[in-house]
Scaffold this motif. Structure first.
Motif, PDB file in Angstrom:
ATOM      1  N   TYR A  15       0.851  -1.187   0.000  1.00  0.00           N
ATOM      2  CA  TYR A  15       0.000   0.000   0.000  1.00  0.00           C
ATOM      3  C   TYR A  15       0.886   1.234   0.000  1.00  0.00           C
ATOM      4  N   ALA A  16       0.442   2.286  -0.732  1.00  0.00           N
ATOM      5  CA  ALA A  16       1.158   3.565  -0.691  1.00  0.00           C
ATOM      6  C   ALA A  16       0.179   4.692  -0.964  1.00  0.00           C
ATOM      7  N   LEU A  17       0.343   5.778  -0.206  1.00  0.00           N
ATOM      8  CA  LEU A  17      -0.346   7.028  -0.505  1.00  0.00           C
ATOM      9  C   LEU A  17       0.553   7.785  -1.476  1.00  0.00           C
ATOM     10  N   LEU A  18       0.127   7.866  -2.730  1.00  0.00           N
ATOM     11  CA  LEU A  18       0.985   8.420  -3.775  1.00  0.00           C
ATOM     12  C   LEU A  18       0.941   9.941  -3.815  1.00  0.00           C
ATOM     13  N   ASP A  19      -0.245  10.511  -3.617  1.00  0.00           N
ATOM     14  CA  ASP A  19      -0.371  11.964  -3.672  1.00  0.00           C
ATOM     15  C   ASP A  19      -1.721  12.350  -3.077  1.00  0.00           C
ATOM     16  N   THR A  20      -1.842  13.620  -2.680  1.00  0.00           N
ATOM     17  CA  THR A  20      -3.100  14.153  -2.181  1.00  0.00           C
ATOM     18  C   THR A  20      -3.233  15.587  -2.665  1.00  0.00           C
ATOM     19  N   GLY A  21      -4.472  16.097  -2.650  1.00  0.00           N
ATOM     20  CA  GLY A  21      -4.708  17.488  -3.010  1.00  0.00           C
ATOM     21  C   GLY A  21      -5.971  17.632  -3.839  1.00  0.00           C
ATOM     22  N   GLY A  22      -6.467  18.855  -3.890  1.00  0.00           N
ATOM     23  CA  GLY A  22      -7.668  19.104  -4.679  1.00  0.00           C
ATOM     24  C   GLY A  22      -8.873  18.341  -4.183  1.00  0.00           C
ATOM     25  N   GLY A  23      -8.873  17.981  -2.887  1.00  0.00           N
ATOM     26  CA  GLY A  23     -10.003  17.244  -2.324  1.00  0.00           C
ATOM     27  C   GLY A  23      -9.997  15.765  -2.628  1.00  0.00           C
ATOM     28  N   ALA A  24      -8.816  15.192  -2.907  1.00  0.00           N
ATOM     29  CA  ALA A  24      -8.753  13.767  -3.257  1.00  0.00           C
ATOM     30  C   ALA A  24      -7.419  13.182  -2.814  1.00  0.00           C
ATOM     31  N   ARG A  25      -7.376  11.859  -2.812  1.00  0.00           N
ATOM     32  CA  ARG A  25      -6.126  11.131  -2.549  1.00  0.00           C
ATOM     33  C   ARG A  25      -5.923  10.079  -3.634  1.00  0.00           C
ATOM     34  N   LEU A  26      -4.673   9.895  -4.018  1.00  0.00           N
ATOM     35  CA  LEU A  26      -4.275   8.889  -5.001  1.00  0.00           C
ATOM     36  C   LEU A  26      -3.509   7.811  -4.254  1.00  0.00           C
ATOM     37  N   GLU A  27      -4.009   6.560  -4.308  1.00  0.00           N
ATOM     38  CA  GLU A  27      -3.451   5.480  -3.498  1.00  0.00           C
ATOM     39  C   GLU A  27      -3.192   4.243  -4.344  1.00  0.00           C
ATOM     40  N   ARG A  28      -2.203   3.468  -3.903  1.00  0.00           N
ATOM     41  CA  ARG A  28      -1.935   2.167  -4.521  1.00  0.00           C
ATOM     42  C   ARG A  28      -2.289   1.067  -3.541  1.00  0.00           C
ATOM     43  N   PHE A  29      -3.192   0.206  -3.948  1.00  0.00           N
ATOM     44  CA  PHE A  29      -3.555  -0.988  -3.188  1.00  0.00           C
ATOM     45  C   PHE A  29      -3.097  -2.202  -3.980  1.00  0.00           C
ATOM     46  N   GLY A  30      -1.920  -2.725  -3.667  1.00  0.00           N
ATOM     47  CA  GLY A  30      -1.403  -3.845  -4.436  1.00  0.00           C
ATOM     48  C   GLY A  30      -1.107  -3.422  -5.865  1.00  0.00           C
ATOM     49  N   SER A  31      -1.764  -4.073  -6.829  1.00  0.00           N
ATOM     50  CA  SER A  31      -1.518  -3.804  -8.246  1.00  0.00           C
ATOM     51  C   SER A  31      -2.411  -2.712  -8.814  1.00  0.00           C
ATOM     52  N   PRO A  44      -2.848  22.007  -3.038  1.00  0.00           N
ATOM     53  CA  PRO A  44      -2.586  21.578  -4.423  1.00  0.00           C
ATOM     54  C   PRO A  44      -1.910  20.205  -4.460  1.00  0.00           C
ATOM     55  N   VAL A  45      -2.129  19.475  -5.529  1.00  0.00           N
ATOM     56  CA  VAL A  45      -1.483  18.181  -5.714  1.00  0.00           C
ATOM     57  C   VAL A  45      -0.006  18.385  -6.033  1.00  0.00           C
ATOM     58  N   THR A  46       0.777  17.307  -5.854  1.00  0.00           N
ATOM     59  CA  THR A  46       2.206  17.341  -6.165  1.00  0.00           C
ATOM     60  C   THR A  46       2.496  16.701  -7.514  1.00  0.00           C
ATOM     61  N   LEU A  47       1.864  15.559  -7.792  1.00  0.00           N
ATOM     62  CA  LEU A  47       2.104  14.850  -9.049  1.00  0.00           C
ATOM     63  C   LEU A  47       1.365  15.530 -10.202  1.00  0.00           C
ATOM     64  N   THR A  48       1.704  15.144 -11.410  1.00  0.00           N
ATOM     65  CA  THR A  48       1.103  15.756 -12.593  1.00  0.00           C
ATOM     66  C   THR A  48      -0.313  15.234 -12.820  1.00  0.00           C
ATOM     67  N   GLU A  49      -1.064  15.960 -13.621  1.00  0.00           N
ATOM     68  CA  GLU A  49      -2.424  15.530 -13.972  1.00  0.00           C
ATOM     69  C   GLU A  49      -2.387  14.177 -14.681  1.00  0.00           C
ATOM     70  N   GLN A  50      -1.365  13.964 -15.525  1.00  0.00           N
ATOM     71  CA  GLN A  50      -1.259  12.696 -16.253  1.00  0.00           C
ATOM     72  C   GLN A  50      -1.090  11.516 -15.285  1.00  0.00           C
ATOM     73  N   GLU A  51      -0.298  11.727 -14.216  1.00  0.00           N
ATOM     74  CA  GLU A  51      -0.113  10.650 -13.244  1.00  0.00           C
ATOM     75  C   GLU A  51      -1.422  10.324 -12.521  1.00  0.00           C
ATOM     76  N   TRP A  52      -2.219  11.321 -12.228  1.00  0.00           N
ATOM     77  CA  TRP A  52      -3.528  11.069 -11.601  1.00  0.00           C
ATOM     78  C   TRP A  52      -4.470  10.357 -12.572  1.00  0.00           C
ATOM     79  N   LEU A  53      -4.413  10.765 -13.854  1.00  0.00           N
ATOM     80  CA  LEU A  53      -5.321  10.182 -14.842  1.00  0.00           C
ATOM     81  C   LEU A  53      -4.991   8.728 -15.144  1.00  0.00           C
ATOM     82  N   ARG A  54      -3.805   8.276 -14.778  1.00  0.00           N
ATOM     83  CA  ARG A  54      -3.449   6.871 -15.004  1.00  0.00           C
ATOM     84  C   ARG A  54      -4.020   5.942 -13.930  1.00  0.00           C
ATOM     85  N   ALA A  55      -4.708   6.484 -12.951  1.00  0.00           N
ATOM     86  CA  ALA A  55      -5.309   5.644 -11.915  1.00  0.00           C
ATOM     87  C   ALA A  55      -6.270   4.634 -12.538  1.00  0.00           C
TER      88      ALA A  55
END
Length: 305
Positions: A15-31, A44-55
């Motif tokens: 598990y990893a919390l990849l990024d947060t911001g803009g009222g959301a969190r981006l997380e990895r649960f296994g694969s 504000p978020v730290t990662l790029t919009e493209q990285e969030w869109l790959r969720a």
């Protein structure tokens, strides 16, 4: 003067919390990576919009508010469930219509303390109230505890039992009970039963199996006072977590201190957090308060925040 502390769990392999911001969190649960709303993350978020869109999937809130089921918008098809591991435990990740996954990694910030206090008793009895999917119950059982797990939701208890089987802990001494927490605790007091350690994760609002109403601000003071009566003479402590509430950590500190005012020991309180993998920024996730005459969770944190 009370001190308030920040607790963060040790890193998880799956598990990893990849990024947060803009009222959301981006997380990895296994694969799989998921985007979930989070009202705390207003920066504000730290990662790029493209990285969030790959969720792999993003949770879409319903228009009716937090109590109305939403839905997951998948970029690639998600399985109904998949396993996650922590040490010798295994449990199922299941994206639900209320954005939860059944996994709260921040709880593991308490686990070093739990392991330490449970090791001080040859056969500790542990009561877990509002136990949900059972991760804390399973962790306590792997450290020699006889556990009584109570939750009003039959599906949540079945999920916890599925996690027990996935972890290979079918023989562990755990009682799984579907019951209204308030009624169960009152019965245990009348029966003269006692426990060495009590852990609770009450919701802000809930219903018992027969429609009983739970409101945290109204019912928590009485429940904490009753739990003080349930603890044995050799008690190890009481641990309270609270989510999505308008009370503060100081409120929980005062509440728990008042309940245990006549007993030796002391109260610790603060916030549970998750640390972003890349930036190290902390996301507040829950409040906690802990009474014990042994140690407190923050005393076993390496590199106290």
């Amino acid at each position: 003067m009370p001190e308030l502390h920040l607790l963060a769990p040790p890193p998880w392999r799956e598990y990893a919390l990849l990024d947060t911001g803009g009222g959301a969190r981006l997380e990895r649960f296994g694969s799989y990576t998921l985007v979930r709303p989070d009202t705390q993350a207003i920066w504000p978020v730290t990662l790029t919009e493209q990285e969030w869109l790959r969720a792999d999937a993003t949770f879409a809130k319903a228009r009716g508010g937090e109590d109305t089921p939403g839905h997951w918008v998948a970029r690639r098809q998600l399985p109904e469930q998949w396993p996650l591991h922590y040490d010798n435990l295994a449990f199922w990740v299941r994206p639900t219509p209320f954005r939860h996954t059944g996994i709260f990694p921040e709880h593991s910030a308490h686990w070093p303390w739990l392991a330490d206090v449970l090791a001080r008793s040859p056969r500790p009895s542990v009561l877990v109230l509002f136990g949900y999917t059972g991760l804390t119950s399973l962790y306590a059982a792997t450290h020699g505890a006889a556990v009584t797990h109570v939750d009003a939701s039959k599906p949540a208890v079945r999920w916890a039992q599925d996690n027990q089987r996935l972890s290979g802990l079918e023989a562990a001494p755990i009682r799984w009970l579907v019951d209204d927490v308030g009624k169960f605790v009152a019965r245990e007091i009348r029966r003269g039963h006692h426990y060495d350690l009590i852990v609770m994760d009450p919701p802000v609002f809930g219903r018992g199996p027969k429609g009983e109403i739970w409101r945290l601000n109204e019912h928590l003071p009485e429940l904490v006072a009753q739990c003080a009566q349930l603890l044995s003479d050799q008690s190890l402590g009481l641990l309270l977590n609270a989510y999505a509430t308008n009370v503060s950590a100081l409120t929980l500190y005062n509440l728990v201190t008042a309940a245990f005012g006549r007993r030796s020991g002391s109260t610790s309180a603060g916030e549970l957090t998750l640390r972003e993998e890349r930036s190290g920024r902390l996301l507040p996730t829950a409040l906690y308060a802990c009474w014990s005459d042994v140690l407190h969770p923050h005393q076993l944190q390496s590199g106290l925040l």
